[in-house]
Scaffold this motif. Structure first.
Motif, PDB file in Angstrom:
ATOM      1  N   TYR A 375       0.658  -1.272  -0.135  1.00 51.62           N
ATOM      2  CA  TYR A 375      -0.162   0.006   0.078  1.00 51.62           C
ATOM      3  C   TYR A 375       0.785   1.182  -0.155  1.00 51.62           C
ATOM      4  N   LEU A 376       0.069   2.418  -0.662  1.00 50.24           N
ATOM      5  CA  LEU A 376       0.798   3.728  -0.350  1.00 50.24           C
ATOM      6  C   LEU A 376       0.137   4.363   0.943  1.00 50.24           C
ATOM      7  N   VAL A 377       0.875   4.691   1.663  1.00 46.05           N
ATOM      8  CA  VAL A 377       0.234   5.414   2.851  1.00 46.05           C
ATOM      9  C   VAL A 377       0.717   7.068   3.001  1.00 46.05           C
ATOM     10  N   ARG A 378      -0.188   8.157   2.362  1.00 43.61           N
ATOM     11  CA  ARG A 378       0.463   9.176   2.629  1.00 43.61           C
ATOM     12  C   ARG A 378      -0.051   9.892   3.739  1.00 43.61           C
ATOM     13  N   VAL A 379       1.131  10.697   4.402  1.00 40.34           N
ATOM     14  CA  VAL A 379       0.850  11.375   5.600  1.00 40.34           C
ATOM     15  C   VAL A 379       1.137  12.936   5.510  1.00 40.34           C
ATOM     16  N   GLY A 380       0.732  13.582   6.465  1.00 44.55           N
ATOM     17  CA  GLY A 380       0.762  15.108   6.836  1.00 44.55           C
ATOM     18  C   GLY A 380       2.092  15.644   7.193  1.00 44.55           C
ATOM     19  N   MET A 381       3.089  15.156   6.292  1.00 40.60           N
ATOM     20  CA  MET A 381       4.453  15.592   6.585  1.00 40.60           C
ATOM     21  C   MET A 381       5.187  15.248   5.426  1.00 40.60           C
ATOM     22  N   VAL A 415       1.581  -5.745   7.176  1.00 44.08           N
ATOM     23  CA  VAL A 415       1.174  -5.141   5.640  1.00 44.08           C
ATOM     24  C   VAL A 415       2.595  -4.396   5.576  1.00 44.08           C
ATOM     25  N   GLY A 416       2.926  -4.652   4.070  1.00 44.88           N
ATOM     26  CA  GLY A 416       3.892  -3.591   3.558  1.00 44.88           C
ATOM     27  C   GLY A 416       3.453  -2.307   3.041  1.00 44.88           C
ATOM     28  N   VAL A 417       3.952  -1.156   3.438  1.00 45.41           N
ATOM     29  CA  VAL A 417       3.514   0.084   3.074  1.00 45.41           C
ATOM     30  C   VAL A 417       4.631   0.985   2.625  1.00 45.41           C
ATOM     31  N   HIS A 418       4.368   2.105   1.571  1.00 44.39           N
ATOM     32  CA  HIS A 418       5.351   2.901   1.221  1.00 44.39           C
ATOM     33  C   HIS A 418       4.915   4.129   1.833  1.00 44.39           C
ATOM     34  N   VAL A 435       7.840  -0.496   4.240  1.00 48.53           N
ATOM     35  CA  VAL A 435       8.026  -0.618   5.868  1.00 48.53           C
ATOM     36  C   VAL A 435       6.798  -1.641   5.996  1.00 48.53           C
ATOM     37  N   PHE A 436       7.106  -2.495   7.204  1.00 47.63           N
ATOM     38  CA  PHE A 436       5.997  -3.440   7.378  1.00 47.63           C
ATOM     39  C   PHE A 436       5.536  -2.898   8.873  1.00 47.63           C
ATOM     40  N   LEU A 437       4.302  -2.720   8.919  1.00 53.57           N
ATOM     41  CA  LEU A 437       3.400  -2.226  10.071  1.00 53.57           C
ATOM     42  C   LEU A 437       2.688  -3.489  10.508  1.00 53.57           C
ATOM     43  N   SER A 438       2.185  -3.495  11.848  1.00 50.05           N
ATOM     44  CA  SER A 438       1.660  -4.555  12.436  1.00 50.05           C
ATOM     45  C   SER A 438       0.223  -4.659  11.758  1.00 50.05           C
ATOM     46  N   ARG A 439      -0.440  -3.760  11.200  1.00 52.07           N
ATOM     47  CA  ARG A 439      -1.748  -3.626  10.517  1.00 52.07           C
ATOM     48  C   ARG A 439      -1.785  -2.699   9.571  1.00 52.07           C
TER      49      ARG A 439
END
Ligand SMILES: *Cc1c(COP(=O)(O)O)cnc(C)c1O
Length: 501
Positions: A375-381, A415-418, A435-439
Motif C-alpha cells: 500500500y501507499l500511505v500518505r501522511v501530513g508531513m 502489511v508492507g507500506v510505502h 515498511v512493515f506495520l503490524s496492520r
C-alpha cells in the motif's frame, strides 16, 4: 507469494516508551497543533549529559560535555542543558544565530564553544562574551586576533581544530601509512608549524588552551589514533612555550536506532538479495541505497547509518578511552591522566538520543497494484520534516491507532507500506523502503517516528508548497501524567502545579 515481514523495530527506552504508550495524549496534541508535530523530552537530554559525565568520572577525567547545537534547533533542550552543572555541561555553537540562542537560553559565554565556519560577527560576539573559539584555520586565527586587537577585546581562549591525521592503510604492507579521510574543516597536521608560529605571534590576543578534532567516522581506531596524536603534539607545543591543556575529541559517538541485531542483519541481507533480484523488491522503484547488481554480484557500498549499534553514545566514549591506542599501545584515558589534560567532547546526535519523536497524521491509504498486501500511505508531513532517509537512518515508525486497540479487526495483520509525503513531488518519500506495520493504518491514525531529535526533525525542514513546518512542543512527566507546552515557552523551572512553565 507473500513476503515475510521484515521489521526494523526502533529502540525505545523509558520515558520515551511511556510517552509512546499514551496514544490519546499524542492524538490530542496533533488534533490541536497539526501534523507534522515534533515532541521533545528535555529531561532526557539532561540524563544523557549525566551519562557522559559518569564516563568521565569512571576514568577520573575532568572536562566538559559540549552539546553540538546543530543537531536540534529547539529551545527546550538548550535551556534544560543550561540548567545543568556549569562545570560539566557546555554548548558547541556553529553559527552566530546558534550563539545568540545559547546565550538567550541561559548559557554564559564561558560555557560556549564556537565551532564551524565563522564570519566576523560570529567571531566578534564569541570573543566579546568570553567563549572559547575552536579555530578552523590559520586565516581564521589571524582574523580573530585582528578583531580582538582592533576592538580592544579580552584575550580569548582558543582550541585549534586539526585534521589529516595519519591512519594505517588497513592490510597494506608494513609501515604503509595514509592520511585519514580528507575534511574541508580543520588545519592539516602537516601544516601545524605555521599555526604554532601564529599562536606565538598573537599570544597577547589568544591563549591556546587545547587541540581539537572532529572526525566523521564510527571507526574507533581512527579516533584513538587522532587522540594520541594530539597528546604528542601538545608535548611539542609545550616545548615551544605554549600551554595547551585540553584535548577536544569532537562528536560522532552515535546512536543505536534499531533495537534488535537480527532485524538489522535480516534486512541488510534481504536488501542484497533484492538488488540481485533473488527476492521481490524491498524499496520504491528498486532503489539500492548505493548497492547495485553487476553481472550477478552485489557492488558498491550501502549508504546507510549503522542503525543497530551494540556500542553507542557514552558507551562508545568509554570504549574509546579504554582500549589501547594504536601507536603508543596505552589507553587514551591513561595518556590524558598522566599528562593532566582535560577532555572535551561535542556530542550532537548521541546527546539527544531518545529525546524526541515526530508525529504524522495518516491522510490516505491506497493499495498498490504491484504486489499483494502493498500500500501507499500518505501522511501530513514531507521528507524534510523527518529526514531519517536523508541521513541513511532506517528505522520503523510506530503506528498509533486513532481508536485505540479496540478498533482493530480480526483480519488485521502485517502489511508492507510505502510512506509518502505531502509534496507534489515523486521524490517526496518518507521512506524509500517498504515498511512493515503490524496492520494496515487507517486515515486519522498517527505514525510516530521515534528518536528524531538528532538531525531528523528540523535540520532539513523547509517551506516548499507552503506546507506547514512542524510545531515543536516540550513534554514532561509528573507523577504518571504528561504535560506539554510550546517549545519556545519551556523553561527548566518547576511550577507549583508541577507543570512546565
Ligand atoms: C556536527 C559536529 C558535532 C556533532 O556530531 P555528532 O555526530 O552529532 O555527535 C561535533 N563537533 C563538530 C565540530 C561538528 O561539526
Amino acid at each position: 507469494m507473500k513476503d515475510a515481514p521484515l521489521y526494523l523495530r526502533p529502540r525505545v527506552d523509558p520515558p520515551l516508551a511511556s510517552l509512546l504508550g499514551n496514544a490519546p495524549f499524542l492524538h490530542s496534541l496533533v488534533d490541536a497543533l497539526g501534523s507534522p508535530l515534533n515532541v521533545l523530552l528535555p529531561e532526557v537530554v539532561a540524563a544523557n549529559a549525566e551519562r557522559f559525565q559518569s564516563v568521565y568520572r569512571r576514568h577520573h577525567l575532568a572536562g566538559r560535555v559540549y552539546f553540538a547545537h546543530k543537531a536540534n534547533r529547539s529551545s527546550s533542550l538548550v535551556r534544560r542543558l543550561a540548567a545543568c552543572d556549569p562545570a560539566a555541561v557546555g554548548i558547541d555553537v556553529a553559527s552566530l544565530a546558534e550563539l545568540r540562542h545559547a546565550l538567550g537560553c541561559g548559557f554564559t559565554g564561558d560555557r560556549v564553544m564556537a565551532t564551524g565556519p565563522k564570519d566576523r560577527e560570529f567571531l566578534w560576539l564569541a570573543a566579546r562574551v568570553g567563549a572559547t573559539v575552536n579555530v578552523d584555520s590559520l586565516g581564521e586565527l589571524e582574523q580573530l586576533a585582528g578583531l580582538i586587537r582592533e576592538y580592544g577585546l579580552r584575550r580569548t581562549d582558543v582550541l585549534v581544530r586539526l585534521s589529516g591525521f595519519e591512519a594505517d592503510a588497513g592490510t597494506g604492507g608494513a609501515g604503509t601509512r595514509v592520511l585519514s579521510r580528507r575534511s574541508r574543516f580543520g588545519t592539516p597536521v602537516a601544516e601545524a608549524d605555521e599555526l604554532w608560529a601564529a599562536l606565538e605571534r598573537h599570544a597577547d590576543s589568544v591563549d591556546l588552551v587545547g587541540l581539537a578534532y572532529h572526525l566523521d567516522t564510527t571507526g574507533l581506531d581512527e579516533k584513538s589514533r587522532a587522540l594520541e596524536h594530539c597528546v604528542l603534539l601538545m608535548d611539542e607545543c609545550r616545548a615551544r612555550g605554549l600551554a595547551p591543556r585540553v584535548v577536544d575529541i569532537g562528536g560522532g559517538f552515535g546512536v543505536g536506532y534499531v533495537e534488535h541485531a537480527d532485524d538489522w542483519e535480516r534486512w541488510t541481507t534481504a536488501l542484497s538479495e533484492a538488488v540481485l533480484g533473488t527476492r521481490s523488491p524491498l524499496t520504491w522503484r528498486g532503489h539500492g541505497y548505493g548497492l547495485r547488481n553487476e553481472a550477478g554480484t552485489v557492488r558498491g557500498s550501502a549508504a546507510l547509518y549503522p542503525a543497530h549499534r551494540p556500542t553507542a553514545g557514552p558507551d562508545y566514549l568509554d570504549e574509546l578511552l579504554s582500549r589501547p591506542a594504536p601507536a603508543l599501545g596505552r589507553p587514551p584515558a591513561t595518556l590524558l591522566l598522566e599528562h593532566l589534560h582535560d577532555l572535551y567532547v561535542e556530542p550532537g546526535r548521541a546527546l539527544v538520543d531518545q529525546c524526541g519523536l515526530s508525529l504524522a497524521r495518516v491522510l490516505e491509504v491506497r493499495p498498490l497494484g504491484d504486489g499483494p498486501d502493498r500500500y501507499l500511505v500518505r501522511v501530513g508531513m514531507n521528507a524534510g520534516d523527518v529526514s531519517l532517509e536523508e541521513h541513511g537512518v532506517l528505522v520503523d515508525p510506530v503506528l498509533l491507532p486513532r481508536g485505540g486497540p479496540a478498533h482493530e479487526t480480526a483480519d488485521d495483520g502485517p502489511v508492507g507500506v510505502h510512506i509518502v509525503g505531502n509534496l507534489c513531488l515523486e521524490a517526496d518519500l518518507i521512506t524509500r523502503r517498504l515498511v512493515f506495520l503490524s496492520r494496515l493504518p487507517r486515515v486519522g491514525d498517527l505514525l510516530a517516528f521515534v528518536n528524531t531529535a538528532g538531525y531528523a526533525m528540523d535540520f532539513h525542514a523547509h517551506h516548499a508548497q507552503r506546507q506547514p513546518t512542524a510545531r515543536t512542543v516540550a513534554v514532561t512527566e509528573e507523577g504518571g501524567t504528561w504535560h506539554w507546552c510550546p517549545d519556545e515557552d519551556y523553561w527548566p523551572l518547576t511550577h507549583p502545579q508541577g507543570v512546565p512553565s
